[in-house]
Design a protein around this motif. Structure first.
Motif, PDB file in Angstrom:
ATOM      1  N   GLN A   1       0.846  -1.177   0.000  1.00  0.00           N
ATOM      2  CA  GLN A   1       0.000   0.000   0.000  1.00  0.00           C
ATOM      3  C   GLN A   1       0.886   1.233   0.000  1.00  0.00           C
ATOM      4  O   GLN A   1       1.840   1.336   0.765  1.00  0.00           O
ATOM      5  CB  GLN A   1      -0.894   0.000   1.236  1.00  0.00           C
ATOM      6  CG  GLN A   1      -1.898   1.150   1.262  1.00  0.00           C
ATOM      7  CD  GLN A   1      -2.864   1.048   2.429  1.00  0.00           C
ATOM      8  OE1 GLN A   1      -2.837   0.074   3.175  1.00  0.00           O
ATOM      9  NE2 GLN A   1      -3.695   2.035   2.591  1.00  0.00           N
ATOM     10  N   VAL A   2       0.554   2.184  -0.867  1.00  0.00           N
ATOM     11  CA  VAL A   2       1.344   3.393  -0.977  1.00  0.00           C
ATOM     12  C   VAL A   2       1.005   4.333   0.172  1.00  0.00           C
ATOM     13  O   VAL A   2      -0.173   4.601   0.441  1.00  0.00           O
ATOM     14  CB  VAL A   2       1.080   4.094  -2.319  1.00  0.00           C
ATOM     15  CG1 VAL A   2       1.842   5.404  -2.398  1.00  0.00           C
ATOM     16  CG2 VAL A   2       1.454   3.181  -3.478  1.00  0.00           C
ATOM     17  N   GLN A   3       2.039   4.826   0.824  1.00  0.00           N
ATOM     18  CA  GLN A   3       1.835   5.788   1.902  1.00  0.00           C
ATOM     19  C   GLN A   3       2.730   6.997   1.701  1.00  0.00           C
ATOM     20  O   GLN A   3       3.888   6.869   1.266  1.00  0.00           O
ATOM     21  CB  GLN A   3       2.140   5.149   3.257  1.00  0.00           C
ATOM     22  CG  GLN A   3       1.104   4.138   3.712  1.00  0.00           C
ATOM     23  CD  GLN A   3       1.361   3.664   5.127  1.00  0.00           C
ATOM     24  OE1 GLN A   3       2.501   3.433   5.519  1.00  0.00           O
ATOM     25  NE2 GLN A   3       0.291   3.516   5.898  1.00  0.00           N
ATOM     26  N   LEU A   4       2.191   8.165   2.018  1.00  0.00           N
ATOM     27  CA  LEU A   4       2.942   9.416   2.026  1.00  0.00           C
ATOM     28  C   LEU A   4       2.812   9.999   3.422  1.00  0.00           C
ATOM     29  O   LEU A   4       1.695  10.172   3.923  1.00  0.00           O
ATOM     30  CB  LEU A   4       2.377  10.388   0.985  1.00  0.00           C
ATOM     31  CG  LEU A   4       2.373   9.921  -0.467  1.00  0.00           C
ATOM     32  CD1 LEU A   4       1.655  10.939  -1.357  1.00  0.00           C
ATOM     33  CD2 LEU A   4       3.778   9.678  -0.968  1.00  0.00           C
ATOM     34  N   VAL A   5       3.941  10.282   4.055  1.00  0.00           N
ATOM     35  CA  VAL A   5       3.928  10.765   5.427  1.00  0.00           C
ATOM     36  C   VAL A   5       4.628  12.114   5.492  1.00  0.00           C
ATOM     37  O   VAL A   5       5.835  12.217   5.222  1.00  0.00           O
ATOM     38  CB  VAL A   5       4.611   9.765   6.375  1.00  0.00           C
ATOM     39  CG1 VAL A   5       4.593  10.301   7.797  1.00  0.00           C
ATOM     40  CG2 VAL A   5       3.926   8.402   6.295  1.00  0.00           C
ATOM     41  N   GLU A   6       3.864  13.142   5.855  1.00  0.00           N
ATOM     42  CA  GLU A   6       4.413  14.495   5.950  1.00  0.00           C
ATOM     43  C   GLU A   6       4.936  14.764   7.353  1.00  0.00           C
ATOM     44  O   GLU A   6       4.465  14.180   8.338  1.00  0.00           O
ATOM     45  CB  GLU A   6       3.357  15.562   5.625  1.00  0.00           C
ATOM     46  CG  GLU A   6       2.709  15.465   4.262  1.00  0.00           C
ATOM     47  CD  GLU A   6       1.312  14.903   4.336  1.00  0.00           C
ATOM     48  OE1 GLU A   6       0.491  15.242   3.469  1.00  0.00           O
ATOM     49  OE2 GLU A   6       1.052  14.114   5.268  1.00  0.00           O
ATOM     50  N   SER A   7       5.879  15.680   7.419  1.00  0.00           N
ATOM     51  CA  SER A   7       6.374  16.165   8.700  1.00  0.00           C
ATOM     52  C   SER A   7       6.955  17.560   8.494  1.00  0.00           C
ATOM     53  O   SER A   7       7.172  17.989   7.354  1.00  0.00           O
ATOM     54  CB  SER A   7       7.437  15.224   9.278  1.00  0.00           C
ATOM     55  OG  SER A   7       8.530  15.115   8.393  1.00  0.00           O
ATOM     56  N   GLY A   8       7.186  18.260   9.592  1.00  0.00           N
ATOM     57  CA  GLY A   8       7.868  19.542   9.511  1.00  0.00           C
ATOM     58  C   GLY A   8       6.994  20.763   9.719  1.00  0.00           C
ATOM     59  O   GLY A   8       7.496  21.887   9.736  1.00  0.00           O
ATOM     60  N   GLY A   9       5.708  20.580   9.880  1.00  0.00           N
ATOM     61  CA  GLY A   9       4.844  21.727  10.110  1.00  0.00           C
ATOM     62  C   GLY A   9       5.045  22.301  11.503  1.00  0.00           C
ATOM     63  O   GLY A   9       5.754  21.741  12.334  1.00  0.00           O
ATOM     64  N   GLY A  10       4.396  23.440  11.733  1.00  0.00           N
ATOM     65  CA  GLY A  10       4.499  24.058  13.045  1.00  0.00           C
ATOM     66  C   GLY A  10       4.080  25.508  13.014  1.00  0.00           C
ATOM     67  O   GLY A  10       3.522  25.985  12.024  1.00  0.00           O
ATOM     68  N   LEU A  11       4.382  26.184  14.106  1.00  0.00           N
ATOM     69  CA  LEU A  11       4.066  27.604  14.245  1.00  0.00           C
ATOM     70  C   LEU A  11       5.337  28.418  14.005  1.00  0.00           C
ATOM     71  O   LEU A  11       6.389  28.114  14.589  1.00  0.00           O
ATOM     72  CB  LEU A  11       3.528  27.880  15.645  1.00  0.00           C
ATOM     73  CG  LEU A  11       3.286  29.346  16.019  1.00  0.00           C
ATOM     74  CD1 LEU A  11       2.212  29.963  15.124  1.00  0.00           C
ATOM     75  CD2 LEU A  11       2.914  29.453  17.488  1.00  0.00           C
ATOM     76  N   CYS A  22       8.086  14.963   2.927  1.00  0.00           N
ATOM     77  CA  CYS A  22       7.089  13.950   2.569  1.00  0.00           C
ATOM     78  C   CYS A  22       7.841  12.675   2.212  1.00  0.00           C
ATOM     79  O   CYS A  22       8.504  12.608   1.173  1.00  0.00           O
ATOM     80  CB  CYS A  22       6.247  14.416   1.394  1.00  0.00           C
ATOM     81  SG  CYS A  22       5.148  13.141   0.720  1.00  0.00           S
ATOM     82  N   ALA A  23       7.737  11.688   3.083  1.00  0.00           N
ATOM     83  CA  ALA A  23       8.414  10.415   2.863  1.00  0.00           C
ATOM     84  C   ALA A  23       7.445   9.425   2.228  1.00  0.00           C
ATOM     85  O   ALA A  23       6.339   9.209   2.740  1.00  0.00           O
ATOM     86  CB  ALA A  23       8.936   9.868   4.185  1.00  0.00           C
TER      87      ALA A  23
END
Length: 119
Positions: A1-11, A22-23
């Motif tokens: 199953q294809v997955q895209l995982v974002e990170s790095g957001g914030g204030l 996006c991994a």
């Protein structure tokens, strides 16, 4: 199953910077293109930046000169470097992958990461 995982957001304060990641769970060259979209409260989701397999990039007019999309094929990760952030950049940012399979263009989405620009 294809997955895209974002990170790095914030204030972040106006004028500041953030880098979103996006991994992908598969090789990013499996996608015809990958991109970043955003959706602010009460607004439709809009394209922010996109990069094709052949490295062609395009950006929304509102972010040209401030945001840069890039990728690391060894890590199967796509990035969005955001500089000179403005309050109007506040939104949930989504990673997208376009994949052409069996004569059908399929879109894959990450879960989203919140970016808030405020003093």
């Amino acid at each position: 199953q294809v997955q895209l995982v974002e990170s790095g957001g914030g204030l972040v304060q106006p004028g500041g910077s953030l880098r979103l990641s996006c991994a992908a769970s598969i090789s990013i060259f499996s996608f015809n293109a990958m991109g970043w979209y955003r959706q602010a409260p009460g607004k439709e989701r809009e394209l922010v930046a996109r990069i094709t397999r052949g490295s062609t990039t395009n950006y929304a007019d509102s972010v040209k000169g401030r945001f840069t999309i890039s990728r690391d094929t060894a890590k199967d990760t796509v990035y969005l470097q955001m500089n000179s952030l403005k309050p109007e950049d506040t939104a949930v940012y989504y990673c997208n992958g376009e994949r052409f399979l069996e004569a059908t263009m399929r879109n894959y989405w990450g879960q989203g990461t919140q970016v808030a620009v405020s003093s």
